[in-house]
Scaffold this active site. Sequence first.
Site, mmCIF file in Angstrom:
data_model
loop_
_atom_site.group_PDB
_atom_site.id
_atom_site.type_symbol
_atom_site.label_atom_id
_atom_site.label_comp_id
_atom_site.label_asym_id
_atom_site.label_seq_id
_atom_site.Cartn_x
_atom_site.Cartn_y
_atom_site.Cartn_z
ATOM 1 N N GLU A 107 0.852 -1.193 0.000
ATOM 2 C CA GLU A 107 0.000 0.000 0.000
ATOM 3 C C GLU A 107 0.885 1.240 0.000
ATOM 4 O O GLU A 107 1.773 1.368 0.843
ATOM 5 C CB GLU A 107 -0.905 -0.025 1.240
ATOM 6 C CG GLU A 107 -1.909 -1.167 1.203
ATOM 7 C CD GLU A 107 -2.333 -1.679 2.586
ATOM 8 O OE1 GLU A 107 -2.106 -0.974 3.587
ATOM 9 O OE2 GLU A 107 -2.880 -2.789 2.645
ATOM 10 N N LEU A 118 -6.017 -2.112 -1.246
ATOM 11 C CA LEU A 118 -5.831 -2.039 0.204
ATOM 12 C C LEU A 118 -6.359 -3.323 0.838
ATOM 13 O O LEU A 118 -7.516 -3.396 1.259
ATOM 14 C CB LEU A 118 -6.579 -0.806 0.734
ATOM 15 C CG LEU A 118 -6.089 -0.200 2.048
ATOM 16 C CD1 LEU A 118 -6.839 1.078 2.350
ATOM 17 C CD2 LEU A 118 -6.115 -1.138 3.218
ATOM 18 N N GLU A 145 -4.453 -6.632 2.915
ATOM 19 C CA GLU A 145 -3.236 -7.364 3.285
ATOM 20 C C GLU A 145 -3.306 -8.841 2.889
ATOM 21 O O GLU A 145 -2.296 -9.442 2.513
ATOM 22 C CB GLU A 145 -2.959 -7.247 4.793
ATOM 23 C CG GLU A 145 -2.434 -5.885 5.229
ATOM 24 C CD GLU A 145 -3.492 -4.804 5.244
ATOM 25 O OE1 GLU A 145 -4.702 -5.146 5.254
ATOM 26 O OE2 GLU A 145 -3.134 -3.611 5.250
ATOM 27 N N GLN A 164 2.102 -2.328 5.768
ATOM 28 C CA GLN A 164 2.312 -0.942 6.192
ATOM 29 C C GLN A 164 2.579 -0.818 7.696
ATOM 30 O O GLN A 164 3.422 -0.031 8.114
ATOM 31 C CB GLN A 164 1.091 -0.125 5.792
ATOM 32 C CG GLN A 164 1.353 1.335 5.647
ATOM 33 C CD GLN A 164 0.287 2.007 4.777
ATOM 34 O OE1 GLN A 164 -0.857 2.147 5.195
ATOM 35 N NE2 GLN A 164 0.657 2.412 3.578
ATOM 36 N N HIS A 169 -0.381 2.038 15.139
ATOM 37 C CA HIS A 169 0.863 2.459 14.491
ATOM 38 C C HIS A 169 2.067 2.139 15.366
ATOM 39 O O HIS A 169 3.192 2.456 15.010
ATOM 40 C CB HIS A 169 0.799 3.955 14.158
ATOM 41 C CG HIS A 169 -0.403 4.273 13.331
ATOM 42 N ND1 HIS A 169 -1.462 5.017 13.797
ATOM 43 C CD2 HIS A 169 -0.736 3.875 12.090
ATOM 44 C CE1 HIS A 169 -2.390 5.079 12.865
ATOM 45 N NE2 HIS A 169 -1.982 4.393 11.822
#
Length: 756
Positions: A446, A475, A477, A499, A548
């Site tokens: 991505e 998008l 996985e 990502q 994240h």
Amino acid sequence: MNAVVNPIPARHKNVNRAEVCDANFTEFVRDWNDTPAARGAHPSAPITSDSLCTREDFVQLFDSQLISRHLDLMARVLRVKNKVFYTIGSSGHEGNAMVARLTRHTDPAFLHYRSGGFMAERFRKLPGMDPIMDSALSFAASAEDPASGGRHKVWGSKPLWVLPQTSTIASHLPKALGTAVAIEQARRIGHTLPIPQDSIAICSFGDASSNHATAQTAFNAAAWTAYQQLPAPVLFVCEDNGIGISVKTPTDWVRANFEGRRDLDYFYADGLDLATGYEGVARAVHHCRTTRRPTFLHLRTTRIMGHAGTDFEIEWRSFEELMAVEATDPLLRSAAIALETGVYTKEQLLARYEDFRAKCFAAAEAADRTPKLTTLAEVVAPLAPYSAAKVKAEAQRADYETQRVKAFGGAEKLPEKLPPRHLAIQINNALHDLMAKYPESLLFGEDVAQKGGVYTVTKGLHKAFKNARVFNTLLDETMIFGLAQGFANMGMLPIPEIQYLAYFHNAADQIRGEAASLQFFSNNQYKNPMLVRMAGLGYQRGFGGHFHNDNSIAALRDIPGLVVGCASRGDDAATMLRTLAALAKVDGRVAIFLEPIAMYMTKDLYAAGDGEWSFAYPAPDQAMPLGEARVYHAEANDLVIFTYGNGVTMSLRAAREIEKARDWKVRVVDLRWLVPLNEAQVAAQAKTAKRILIVDEGRHSAGVGEGIITAIAEAGFGATPFKRVVGADTYTPLAGAAFLVLPGEADIVAAAQSLS
Ligand SMILES: Cc1ncc(C[n+]2csc(CCOP(=O)(O)OP(=O)(O)O)c2C)c(N)n1
Ligand SMILES: [Mg+2]
């Protein structure tokens, strides 16, 4: 007056439905009383007046059906004698032999577990192969099973391009699509395929499985591809028997759900009738091969003899219902065609039926006498092959000077001639090098192309290597891993990016269940080498929140055969990436490179501006041996800290504090290789330690730290005073609160202070 109720004949009340179906066939043939048509028609004549199927096609297809059926019947009998270890059969699905007949043995096939008919038919495509013996060896878990070497009852064959599949339904659809895409991509990058260029990928599955998220992912991605006019020659074959174990598929659901989709072309064929079904299958195959569009073949089947030998259908269905289903047995239909058209007399057909029965039993008995897997070493031999010397040589191979000069834009711009840089830059340089070294490599994920990834780690690669080799995916996985497996199947080197580590979990089965298991279940005949990059771990200051900053790598730690490396500095990243790529190339390994996001831009170690965490780019002939740690202050032994990733710089800084406070000398061991953990090396470092600290930024439970402690204890050094500084068992919160759940420098110093 009472209605007349037809009593159920005694033999139909048998709970063993295999015996019932077996008897149904012989009774059906014996009781046949039509006068046969004139015999001796030409083999190329149609089997029935309007059929595309010739008499020769029919005879061979029927034989394939009979082989498949008798393998099922044999399995039911010999299972109870412990000579066979699997009873999920193909009965009712034997019409899938038509798909095999109308495709080539070089069309890669990813098959449903009810593919006995398909396999028997595909075996005809190469001379000298015996579907009965090969299948019997697999049923018997023989070490001589040519598919998996006794590891799995599975349809598989290296020469016939049948890649063995796992039992996880629908998990094979993404890689089948990936293979179809790869067949086309090869031309665009000038890669020579191991199969003809107009090959198609075949993928079969059940009606219930068509609802699975992993299947839907593949249908969507196939349509997404075709919508952009890009080729995706995959033939999805939905073998619709109307049921999944005990749950009925709503009437006509498969047709309603798949007919009329914009970019998934729907075909129907009656898999219960060779004479009428053949044309539908032929149309679907022709369409897929010539248009290179994703094609959905809805193949009508039925399921007789239950889901598996353990499924006593009579416990949850009535005899009447079972009899109605059994009346749809496609072998009865084939028998009727054979007798109606004079292909066989009744006697000939019964003799043929018994002949296949005898062959299947004889093969099973012979298979039972073959060697089995008897040692752990034999079992795991294909799991994680490692040719150390070859991997080292490949990782250090630097014979691509011209290509790298071009990739970096001139000899003076070669990174080893430039000043030391931080992690993100050196990963980027290393990726340029790998792409230059391996013309068959593809980098995708991505946002990785024009943007260069969310952290610009792949910046410039798209410009240097162009669209065909560096591209953004949809998008998804699961599909990123499906593509990776597909490219690998076709001999390319995929370098996919996930990502964020948190989003690996979303698609983990494609690595855990599929990619990492292929070598094991194919006895190392098939490999899907890949180098997966994943950005992850905590401590980002600018971009917070759990997703994240996911620090859980437990999901990677126990995947058999996987290799996971985690670099904390740029030079290590380059040499490690070379080894990971070499592991993929030489030994077919699935290799993961975990990138600590918070370290991407770290340039300093002890003080702002010191530049002590920027490192020179290693020349292309340097590589890091698999499993080798980096040891800072190797001679120190008052305290030894085991760590990795962000923990390395934290530990080095904490070490200074500890040395000041306690007058100790502190050694820091950056493990770098997290899976498999080099336990011998941990033990060797622990041996000389007076005290031990484990700094694990992952989770308390199932983190790397647990492995380190186990290695220390099992090596007999459990009495050495030790402490673990580790992340909490929680999700990571936003902003400053994140640092409450992750180990920090102060925690390391405090833990050291608490050691006597
Ligand atoms: C992901 C996953 N969930 C559950 C199962 C257990 N299971 C095996 S077969 C099956 C039903 C499949 O039905 P269908 O797709 O219609 O194929 P059929 O057996 O009818 O040919 C289930 C639930 C599995 N193998 N994989
Ligand atoms: Mg079904």
